[in-house]
Design a protein around this motif. Structure first.
Motif, PDB file in Angstrom:
ATOM      1  N   GLU A 184       0.831  -1.201   0.000  1.00  0.00           N
ATOM      2  CA  GLU A 184       0.000   0.000   0.000  1.00  0.00           C
ATOM      3  C   GLU A 184       0.873   1.261   0.000  1.00  0.00           C
ATOM      4  O   GLU A 184       0.570   2.232  -0.701  1.00  0.00           O
ATOM      5  CB  GLU A 184      -0.924  -0.009   1.217  1.00  0.00           C
ATOM      6  N   LEU A 185       1.945   1.243   0.795  1.00  0.00           N
ATOM      7  CA  LEU A 185       2.841   2.404   0.832  1.00  0.00           C
ATOM      8  C   LEU A 185       3.467   2.648  -0.538  1.00  0.00           C
ATOM      9  O   LEU A 185       3.610   3.791  -0.974  1.00  0.00           O
ATOM     10  CB  LEU A 185       3.941   2.188   1.875  1.00  0.00           C
ATOM     11  N   TYR A 186       3.843   1.556  -1.203  1.00  0.00           N
ATOM     12  CA  TYR A 186       4.445   1.685  -2.526  1.00  0.00           C
ATOM     13  C   TYR A 186       3.405   2.206  -3.529  1.00  0.00           C
ATOM     14  O   TYR A 186       3.677   3.121  -4.314  1.00  0.00           O
ATOM     15  CB  TYR A 186       4.978   0.321  -2.966  1.00  0.00           C
ATOM     16  N   ALA A 187       2.218   1.609  -3.528  1.00  0.00           N
ATOM     17  CA  ALA A 187       1.186   1.971  -4.500  1.00  0.00           C
ATOM     18  C   ALA A 187       0.716   3.416  -4.310  1.00  0.00           C
ATOM     19  O   ALA A 187       0.400   4.105  -5.291  1.00  0.00           O
ATOM     20  CB  ALA A 187       0.004   1.012  -4.382  1.00  0.00           C
ATOM     21  N   ALA A 216      12.727   7.627   3.910  1.00  0.00           N
ATOM     22  CA  ALA A 216      12.383   6.309   4.453  1.00  0.00           C
ATOM     23  C   ALA A 216      11.451   5.555   3.501  1.00  0.00           C
ATOM     24  O   ALA A 216      11.619   4.350   3.272  1.00  0.00           O
ATOM     25  CB  ALA A 216      11.727   6.462   5.823  1.00  0.00           C
ATOM     26  N   LEU A 217      10.469   6.238   2.932  1.00  0.00           N
ATOM     27  CA  LEU A 217       9.564   5.600   1.979  1.00  0.00           C
ATOM     28  C   LEU A 217      10.318   5.197   0.709  1.00  0.00           C
ATOM     29  O   LEU A 217      10.100   4.114   0.163  1.00  0.00           O
ATOM     30  CB  LEU A 217       8.418   6.535   1.630  1.00  0.00           C
ATOM     31  N   ALA A 218      11.199   6.068   0.253  1.00  0.00           N
ATOM     32  CA  ALA A 218      11.980   5.761  -0.948  1.00  0.00           C
ATOM     33  C   ALA A 218      12.862   4.539  -0.725  1.00  0.00           C
ATOM     34  O   ALA A 218      13.057   3.728  -1.644  1.00  0.00           O
ATOM     35  CB  ALA A 218      12.832   6.969  -1.340  1.00  0.00           C
ATOM     36  N   ALA A 219      13.396   4.399   0.487  1.00  0.00           N
ATOM     37  CA  ALA A 219      14.255   3.255   0.789  1.00  0.00           C
ATOM     38  C   ALA A 219      13.462   1.949   0.740  1.00  0.00           C
ATOM     39  O   ALA A 219      13.955   0.927   0.241  1.00  0.00           O
ATOM     40  CB  ALA A 219      14.903   3.434   2.157  1.00  0.00           C
ATOM     41  N   LEU A 220      12.225   1.971   1.242  1.00  0.00           N
ATOM     42  CA  LEU A 220      11.374   0.774   1.166  1.00  0.00           C
ATOM     43  C   LEU A 220      11.050   0.431  -0.286  1.00  0.00           C
ATOM     44  O   LEU A 220      11.093  -0.742  -0.691  1.00  0.00           O
ATOM     45  CB  LEU A 220      10.082   0.997   1.950  1.00  0.00           C
ATOM     46  N   GLU A 239      11.088  -9.949   5.608  1.00  0.00           N
ATOM     47  CA  GLU A 239      12.173  -9.727   6.565  1.00  0.00           C
ATOM     48  C   GLU A 239      13.056  -8.566   6.128  1.00  0.00           C
ATOM     49  O   GLU A 239      13.468  -7.738   6.943  1.00  0.00           O
ATOM     50  CB  GLU A 239      13.008 -11.004   6.714  1.00  0.00           C
ATOM     51  N   THR A 240      13.345  -8.497   4.828  1.00  0.00           N
ATOM     52  CA  THR A 240      14.173  -7.409   4.311  1.00  0.00           C
ATOM     53  C   THR A 240      13.515  -6.053   4.536  1.00  0.00           C
ATOM     54  O   THR A 240      14.167  -5.078   4.942  1.00  0.00           O
ATOM     55  CB  THR A 240      14.416  -7.615   2.803  1.00  0.00           C
ATOM     56  N   LEU A 241      12.216  -5.978   4.291  1.00  0.00           N
ATOM     57  CA  LEU A 241      11.501  -4.718   4.466  1.00  0.00           C
ATOM     58  C   LEU A 241      11.381  -4.339   5.934  1.00  0.00           C
ATOM     59  O   LEU A 241      11.461  -3.152   6.290  1.00  0.00           O
ATOM     60  CB  LEU A 241      10.115  -4.817   3.824  1.00  0.00           C
ATOM     61  N   MET A 242      11.212  -5.324   6.797  1.00  0.00           N
ATOM     62  CA  MET A 242      11.162  -5.035   8.234  1.00  0.00           C
ATOM     63  C   MET A 242      12.506  -4.517   8.732  1.00  0.00           C
ATOM     64  O   MET A 242      12.572  -3.610   9.581  1.00  0.00           O
ATOM     65  CB  MET A 242      10.742  -6.282   9.003  1.00  0.00           C
ATOM     66  N   GLU A 243      13.588  -5.074   8.215  1.00  0.00           N
ATOM     67  CA  GLU A 243      14.920  -4.590   8.587  1.00  0.00           C
ATOM     68  C   GLU A 243      15.130  -3.158   8.115  1.00  0.00           C
ATOM     69  O   GLU A 243      15.700  -2.328   8.834  1.00  0.00           O
ATOM     70  CB  GLU A 243      15.983  -5.507   7.989  1.00  0.00           C
ATOM     71  N   GLN A 244      14.668  -2.852   6.908  1.00  0.00           N
ATOM     72  CA  GLN A 244      14.787  -1.496   6.392  1.00  0.00           C
ATOM     73  C   GLN A 244      13.953  -0.526   7.229  1.00  0.00           C
ATOM     74  O   GLN A 244      14.394   0.588   7.527  1.00  0.00           O
ATOM     75  CB  GLN A 244      14.335  -1.448   4.933  1.00  0.00           C
ATOM     76  N   LEU A 245      12.763  -0.948   7.616  1.00  0.00           N
ATOM     77  CA  LEU A 245      11.897  -0.103   8.434  1.00  0.00           C
ATOM     78  C   LEU A 245      12.542   0.178   9.786  1.00  0.00           C
ATOM     79  O   LEU A 245      12.469   1.304  10.304  1.00  0.00           O
ATOM     80  CB  LEU A 245      10.542  -0.778   8.628  1.00  0.00           C
ATOM     81  N   ALA A 246      13.168  -0.843  10.374  1.00  0.00           N
ATOM     82  CA  ALA A 246      13.844  -0.648  11.662  1.00  0.00           C
ATOM     83  C   ALA A 246      15.032   0.312  11.526  1.00  0.00           C
ATOM     84  O   ALA A 246      15.319   1.106  12.430  1.00  0.00           O
ATOM     85  CB  ALA A 246      14.314  -1.991  12.212  1.00  0.00           C
ATOM     86  N   ALA A 247      15.701   0.263  10.375  1.00  0.00           N
ATOM     87  CA  ALA A 247      16.854   1.130  10.158  1.00  0.00           C
ATOM     88  C   ALA A 247      16.444   2.581   9.931  1.00  0.00           C
ATOM     89  O   ALA A 247      17.175   3.503  10.298  1.00  0.00           O
ATOM     90  CB  ALA A 247      17.659   0.619   8.963  1.00  0.00           C
ATOM     91  N   ASP A 248      15.281   2.806   9.334  1.00  0.00           N
ATOM     92  CA  ASP A 248      14.808   4.170   9.062  1.00  0.00           C
ATOM     93  C   ASP A 248      13.292   4.201   9.196  1.00  0.00           C
ATOM     94  O   ASP A 248      12.563   4.055   8.216  1.00  0.00           O
ATOM     95  CB  ASP A 248      15.229   4.609   7.664  1.00  0.00           C
ATOM     96  N   PRO A 249      12.789   4.380  10.427  1.00  0.00           N
ATOM     97  CA  PRO A 249      11.338   4.329  10.653  1.00  0.00           C
ATOM     98  C   PRO A 249      10.603   5.639  10.380  1.00  0.00           C
ATOM     99  O   PRO A 249       9.377   5.684  10.514  1.00  0.00           O
ATOM    100  CB  PRO A 249      11.251   3.976  12.142  1.00  0.00           C
ATOM    101  N   ALA A 250      11.321   6.683   9.993  1.00  0.00           N
ATOM    102  CA  ALA A 250      10.687   7.999   9.821  1.00  0.00           C
ATOM    103  C   ALA A 250       9.978   8.074   8.467  1.00  0.00           C
ATOM    104  O   ALA A 250      10.299   8.908   7.613  1.00  0.00           O
ATOM    105  CB  ALA A 250      11.727   9.104   9.942  1.00  0.00           C
TER     106      ALA A 250
END
Length: 223
Positions: free
Chosen positions: A109-112, A123-127, A170-181
Motif C-alpha cells: 500500500e505504501l508503494y502503491a 524512508a519511503l523511498a528506501a522501502l 524480513e528485508t523490508l522489516m529490517e529497512q523499516l527498523a533502520a529508518d522508521p521515519a
C-alpha cells in the motif's frame, strides 16, 4: 502514473493481461504445450525480476533447445494446488504466513500510494528501493488485494508460505527498523505525520484542480 499526473499527461494503460492467459494455460496444459515464447510473454507481463520479454525468451528458448540446464516445469502445476500446502503446513507456519501477508500488504500500500502523489520521504523511498531490488512489485500487485475476499486472502496466505515472500518481508522489516521515519518530510521534521497528511491533501487538491482545467480547455465535459 505519478509522472503522468505531475506532467498533466494521460495516465498510461495498465499491463497486458494476455500474459496471464498464457501462464494459466501453462499450468493447465503443461509448459511444453504453451512454448517458450508464450511463457516469456507471460513472465514479462508479470514484471518478474525486472526482465523484459526478450530476456525471458532468450533464457527459456535456450532451455527449450537443450542449451541450458533443464527446468522442472512440474513446479507450475504444483503451484496450482492451493489446498495441499495448507494441509501440510503446521500451525506456526500458517501464523507466520499470515504475518508475512499482512505485513506485505501494508508495504504494498505504501508503494502503491506513491502513484497517488504521496509525499516523498527518504524512508519511503528506501522501502520502495528494496522492493525494486527484489523485482517484486509486480508479484505483490497480483498477490495483494486491498479489500480481500476470504478466498483471495486464503490464496495469498498460501503464497506467503513460500520462502521468497518471507525473505522479502524480513528485508523490508529490517529497512523499516533502520529508518522508521516514513512520514517525516525532509526539512519539516517537527510537523510529523500531521504535516505529511496536510502536504498530501494539498497536492491531491492541486492535481484535481489541474485535471479540471485540462478538461475545461479540451471541452470534453465534466470529470
Amino acid at each position: 502514473m505519478r509522472a503522468a499526473l505531475e506532467a498533466d499527461e494521460d495516465v498510461p494503460d495498465g499491463p497486458d493481461f494476455k500474459g496471464m492467459v498464457h501462464l494459466v494455460a501453462a499450468i493447465g496444459l503443461g509448459a511444453q504445450e504453451v512454448g517458450a515464447d508464450a511463457l516469456a510473454e507471460a513472465f514479462a507481463a508479470f514484471g518478474l525480476f525486472g526482465l523484459t520479454g526478450e530476456d525471458w525468451a532468450q533464457m527459456l528458448g535456450a532451455v527449450e533447445r537443450g542449451e541450458g540446464p533443464p527446468v522442472d516445469w512440474g513446479l507450475l502445476q504444483q503451484r496450482a494446488d492451493v489446498l495441499g500446502p495448507v494441509q501440510q503446513a503446521g500451525d506456526e507456519e500458517l501464523l507466520r504466513a499470515r504475518t508475512v501477508l499482512l505485513g506485505l500488504r501494508w508495504f504494498y500500500e505504501l508503494y502503491a500510494m506513491h502513484a497517488l502523489c504521496m509525499p516523498d520521504t527518504p524512508a519511503l523511498a528506501a522501502l520502495q528501493a528494496r522492493i525494486d531490488e527484489w523485482g517484486m512489485f509486480a508479484l505483490l500487485d497480483h498477490v495483494i488485494s486491498l479489500s480481500p475476499s476470504p478466498r483471495h486472502f486464503a490464496q495469498g496466505l498460501v503464497i506467503c508460505l513460500e520462502p521468497l515472500f518471507d525473505g522479502l518481508y524480513e528485508t523490508l522489516m529490517e529497512q523499516l527498523a533502520a529508518d522508521p521515519a516514513l512520514f517525516e518530510i525532509p526539512g519539516d521534521e517537527a510537523g510529523g505525520a500531521a504535516s505529511f497528511m496536510e502536504t498530501w491533501t494539498r497536492t491531491l487538491r492541486e492535481q484535481t484542480a489541474r485535471a479540471r482545467e485540462r478538461v475545461d480547455e479540451s471541452g470534453e465535459g465534466p470529470l
